[in-house]
Design an enzyme around this catalytic site. Structure first.
Site, PDB file in Angstrom:
ATOM      1  N   CYS A 111       0.847  -1.264  -0.123  1.00 40.65           N
ATOM      2  CA  CYS A 111       0.061  -0.015   0.083  1.00 40.65           C
ATOM      3  C   CYS A 111       0.844   1.229   0.061  1.00 40.65           C
ATOM      4  O   CYS A 111       0.335   2.155  -0.263  1.00 40.65           O
ATOM      5  CB  CYS A 111      -1.051   0.084   1.129  1.00 40.65           C
ATOM      6  SG  CYS A 111      -2.059  -1.368   1.302  1.00 40.65           S
ATOM      7  N   HIS A 249      -3.069   7.476   4.178  1.00 49.35           N
ATOM      8  CA  HIS A 249      -3.724   6.041   3.716  1.00 49.35           C
ATOM      9  C   HIS A 249      -4.997   5.668   4.082  1.00 49.35           C
ATOM     10  O   HIS A 249      -5.188   6.118   5.552  1.00 49.35           O
ATOM     11  CB  HIS A 249      -2.509   4.966   3.859  1.00 49.35           C
ATOM     12  CG  HIS A 249      -2.991   3.729   3.247  1.00 49.35           C
ATOM     13  ND1 HIS A 249      -3.231   3.730   1.873  1.00 49.35           N
ATOM     14  CD2 HIS A 249      -3.150   2.624   3.949  1.00 49.35           C
ATOM     15  CE1 HIS A 249      -3.735   2.267   1.659  1.00 49.35           C
ATOM     16  NE2 HIS A 249      -3.625   1.585   2.883  1.00 49.35           N
ATOM     17  N   ASN A 279     -10.129   0.851   0.531  1.00 53.53           N
ATOM     18  CA  ASN A 279      -8.765   0.854   0.486  1.00 53.53           C
ATOM     19  C   ASN A 279      -8.226   0.386  -0.958  1.00 53.53           C
ATOM     20  O   ASN A 279      -8.396  -0.802  -1.365  1.00 53.53           O
ATOM     21  CB  ASN A 279      -8.137   0.072   1.376  1.00 53.53           C
ATOM     22  CG  ASN A 279      -6.609  -0.241   1.615  1.00 53.53           C
ATOM     23  OD1 ASN A 279      -5.784   0.463   0.682  1.00 53.53           O
ATOM     24  ND2 ASN A 279      -6.074  -0.811   2.567  1.00 53.53           N
TER      25      ASN A 279
HETATM   26  C1  LIG Z   1     -10.332  -5.795   9.543  1.00 52.42           C
HETATM   27  C2  LIG Z   1     -11.063  -4.725  10.707  1.00 52.42           C
HETATM   28  C3  LIG Z   1     -11.875  -3.826   9.816  1.00 52.42           C
HETATM   29  C4  LIG Z   1     -11.876  -5.701  11.618  1.00 52.42           C
HETATM   30  O1  LIG Z   1     -12.373  -4.892  12.476  1.00 52.42           O
HETATM   31  P1  LIG Z   1     -12.457  -5.264  13.962  1.00 52.42           P
HETATM   32  O2  LIG Z   1     -13.333  -4.287  14.905  1.00 52.42           O
HETATM   33  O3  LIG Z   1     -10.938  -5.548  14.466  1.00 52.42           O
HETATM   34  O4  LIG Z   1     -13.251  -6.752  14.084  1.00 52.42           O
HETATM   35  P2  LIG Z   1     -12.759  -8.025  14.738  1.00 52.42           P
HETATM   36  O5  LIG Z   1     -11.388  -8.649  13.847  1.00 52.42           O
HETATM   37  O6  LIG Z   1     -12.668  -7.905  16.036  1.00 52.42           O
HETATM   38  O7  LIG Z   1     -14.007  -9.008  14.207  1.00 52.42           O
HETATM   39  C5  LIG Z   1     -15.077  -9.020  14.982  1.00 52.42           C
HETATM   40  C6  LIG Z   1     -15.845  -9.866  14.412  1.00 52.42           C
HETATM   41  O8  LIG Z   1     -16.545  -9.489  13.168  1.00 52.42           O
HETATM   42  C7  LIG Z   1     -16.372 -10.451  12.423  1.00 52.42           C
HETATM   43  N1  LIG Z   1     -16.339  -9.892  10.774  1.00 52.42           N
HETATM   44  C8  LIG Z   1     -15.112  -9.724  10.256  1.00 52.42           C
HETATM   45  N2  LIG Z   1     -15.489  -9.229   9.048  1.00 52.42           N
HETATM   46  C9  LIG Z   1     -16.799  -9.053   8.860  1.00 52.42           C
HETATM   47  C10 LIG Z   1     -17.520  -8.643   8.017  1.00 52.42           C
HETATM   48  N3  LIG Z   1     -17.218  -8.179   6.662  1.00 52.42           N
HETATM   49  N4  LIG Z   1     -18.854  -8.698   8.114  1.00 52.42           N
HETATM   50  C11 LIG Z   1     -19.353  -8.961   9.416  1.00 52.42           C
HETATM   51  N5  LIG Z   1     -18.514  -9.614  10.342  1.00 52.42           N
HETATM   52  C12 LIG Z   1     -17.415  -9.518  10.057  1.00 52.42           C
HETATM   53  C13 LIG Z   1     -15.200 -11.403  12.496  1.00 52.42           C
HETATM   54  O9  LIG Z   1     -15.310 -12.682  11.988  1.00 52.42           O
HETATM   55  C14 LIG Z   1     -15.435 -11.413  14.038  1.00 52.42           C
HETATM   56  O10 LIG Z   1     -16.447 -12.214  14.437  1.00 52.42           O
HETATM   57  P3  LIG Z   1     -16.129 -13.406  15.655  1.00 52.42           P
HETATM   58  O11 LIG Z   1     -16.297 -12.280  16.940  1.00 52.42           O
HETATM   59  O12 LIG Z   1     -17.229 -14.151  15.641  1.00 52.42           O
HETATM   60  O13 LIG Z   1     -14.732 -14.093  15.513  1.00 52.42           O
HETATM   61  C15 LIG Z   1      -9.971  -4.191  11.408  1.00 52.42           C
HETATM   62  O14 LIG Z   1      -9.224  -4.835  12.394  1.00 52.42           O
HETATM   63  C16 LIG Z   1      -8.897  -3.188  10.548  1.00 52.42           C
HETATM   64  O15 LIG Z   1      -9.328  -2.371   9.814  1.00 52.42           O
HETATM   65  N6  LIG Z   1      -7.730  -3.970  10.452  1.00 52.42           N
HETATM   66  C17 LIG Z   1      -6.836  -3.364   9.471  1.00 52.42           C
HETATM   67  C18 LIG Z   1      -7.462  -3.357   7.991  1.00 52.42           C
HETATM   68  C19 LIG Z   1      -5.945  -3.043   7.092  1.00 52.42           C
HETATM   69  O16 LIG Z   1      -4.831  -2.649   7.616  1.00 52.42           O
HETATM   70  N7  LIG Z   1      -5.986  -3.379   5.978  1.00 52.42           N
HETATM   71  C20 LIG Z   1      -5.061  -3.196   4.805  1.00 52.42           C
HETATM   72  C21 LIG Z   1      -3.515  -3.065   5.271  1.00 52.42           C
HETATM   73  S1  LIG Z   1      -2.961  -1.819   4.059  1.00 52.42           S
END
Ligand SMILES: CC(C)(COP(=O)(O)OP(=O)(O)OC[C@H]1O[C@@H](n2cnc3c(N)ncnc32)[C@H](O)[C@@H]1OP(=O)(O)O)[C@@H](O)C(=O)NCCC(=O)NCCS
Length: 375
Positions: A111, A249, A279
């Site tokens: 990225c 970003h 993204n």
């Molecule tokens: C990915 C991201 C949005 C997840 O958000 P979060 O608040 O950390 O959510 P969690 O990982 O705690 O997941 C919570 C729950 O939602 C679920 N979940 C994940 N994606 C989901 C979606 N699209 N829709 C519904 N539920 C989803 C998970 O499975 C998890 O369920 P569980 O508790 O039963 O296991 C966040 O961690 C993030 O943005 N991370 C960085 C992203 C990134 O850097 N991307 C690219 C790098 S350049």
């Protein structure tokens, strides 16, 4: 001292829009989850190859600078989703632009590829190797997305942007930067299926599984981008009061909010595109900068702070002094061909193609990565 001013800027967003509701037609997800956890509402899906997005953005940037392809001395193509590896993508852009005098190479730091490309182009101008450079950030993530994995499929989109740099004695362009890599976390964002070693396992190219530890990436992104932001301000001897706009970003609205808070930037100082494009990996930051300029958010002579991070985990922060001009010198008539399909139709076609190779799943499962310990 010689500097590298940004004298041209252009973007290319494919027209097909994939909404959160579209994603919910084939994934166990919903608009509310995606909006509250990421801030994303829509993202773009391309009906053309990545290089076509790049060339269109490049033509627009060149027109903005009042330059022709033959004027260019360097082309840097920042991407982690190249259409092909040999020949490189930058040479394809060079050919289409008629930039016969230019050197051309690709950069992949995921990225942050555009931001690293910006540093390289700036350095080559400062040291007199070239007098100008075209830097591109482009991604066609839809083609290698693991569309059955809701953890990643909702987060990404396609797009491109390009900037033209030109030598100047005025202190404009990149005036301070910090580049770094948290390699101890390289395994937390990995696209299995892209690379020669997968061919040995009989995995067809494009058949992917994403290793993705969202929460750990989140933590390290917030830490890395805010530390790097503070560091570049310190290096230049400025504070947040001196900065007109933060253009980060855009991987998650909550990451952006946390970085802005730690770096001391109020919400009114942060430019957002995450809600409409998601993204776009290396295209994200330059597309946002182009839009910020187009919307009049970057006054002449102002300072812009651009923190970024990506797979690797690479990270960066750039402090950019904008020049006197905030409007294009010329406009370009470069356009993509019309898109005859909806974004959902495009995604469903990609999903259907990938199913042809679905029997490779056990080979992926056999390939579990354990990083070698540091030397
Ligand atoms: C990915 C991201 C949005 C997840 O958000 P979060 O608040 O950390 O959510 P969690 O990982 O705690 O997941 C919570 C729950 O939602 C679920 N979940 C994940 N994606 C989901 C979606 N699209 N829709 C519904 N539920 C989803 C998970 O499975 C998890 O369920 P569980 O508790 O039963 O296991 C966040 O961690 C993030 O943005 N991370 C960085 C992203 C990134 O850097 N991307 C690219 C790098 S350049």
């Amino acid at each position: 001292m010689t500097h590298a001013a940004i004298v041209g800027w252009g973007k290319c967003l494919p027209p097909a829009i994939l909404t959160n509701q579209d994603l919910a037609t084939f994934l166990p997800t919903d608009d509310e989850w995606i909006t509250t956890r990421t801030g994303m509402k829509e993202r773009r899906i391309s009906h053309v190859r990545g290089i076509e997005l790049a060339i269109t953005a490049a033509r627009r940037a060149l027109a903005c600078a009042g330059m022709r392809g033959e004027d260019l001395e360097l082309i840097i193509y920042g991407s982690c989703s190249n259409d092909e590896t040999v020949p490189n993508s930058a040479s394809g852009v060079q050919q289409q632009l008629g930039a016969t005098r230019a050197a051309a190479f690709d950069v992949n730091t995921a990225c942050t590829s555009f931001m690293y490309g910006l540093s390289i182009g700036t350095s080559m101008i400062r040291t007199g190797v070239v007098r100008n450079a075209l830097v591109i950030g482009v991604e066609l993530i839809s083609q290698y997305m693991d569309w059955d994995n809701r953890n990643v499929a909702v987060l990404f989109g396609d797009g491109a942007a390009a900037m033209v740099l030109r030598e100047t004695e005025q202190e404009t362009g990149v005036v301070a930067e910090k580049l770094q890599c948290y390699a101890d976390s390289r395994q937390i964002l990995r696209v299995r299926g892209m690379g020669t070693m997968y061919a040995n396992l009989g995995v067809p190219f494009g058949q992917t599984r994403w290793d993705f530890d969202g929460q750990e990436i989140f933590r390290r992104a917030v830490h890395g981008m805010s530390e790097a932001s503070v560091e570049v301000m310190r290096r230049k001897g400025v504070t947040m009061d001196d900065i007109a706009l933060v253009v980060p970003h855009q991987a998650n609205l909550r990451i952006i909010d946390a970085v802005a808070k730690r770096a001391g930037a109020g919400a009114d100082k942060v430019f957002l595109t995450v809600q409409k494009y998601g993204n776009m990996s290396s295209a994200t930051a330059p597309v946002a900068l182009v839009e910020a300029v187009e919307e009049g958010r970057v006054p002449p002579g102002s300072l812009v702070l651009m923190p970024a991070f990506g797979g690797g985990l690479t990270l960066s922060a750039h402090l950019i002094r904008w020049g006197d001009r905030v409007t294009p010198l010329e406009s370009s008539d470069a356009e993509l061909p019309p898109c005859p399909k909806t974004a959902l139709e495009l995604v469903n076609e990609i999903r259907a193609q990938k199913r042809i190779g679905a029997d490779v799943a056990p080979r992926f499962d056999a390939l579990r990565f354990v990083e070698s310990p540091p030397a």
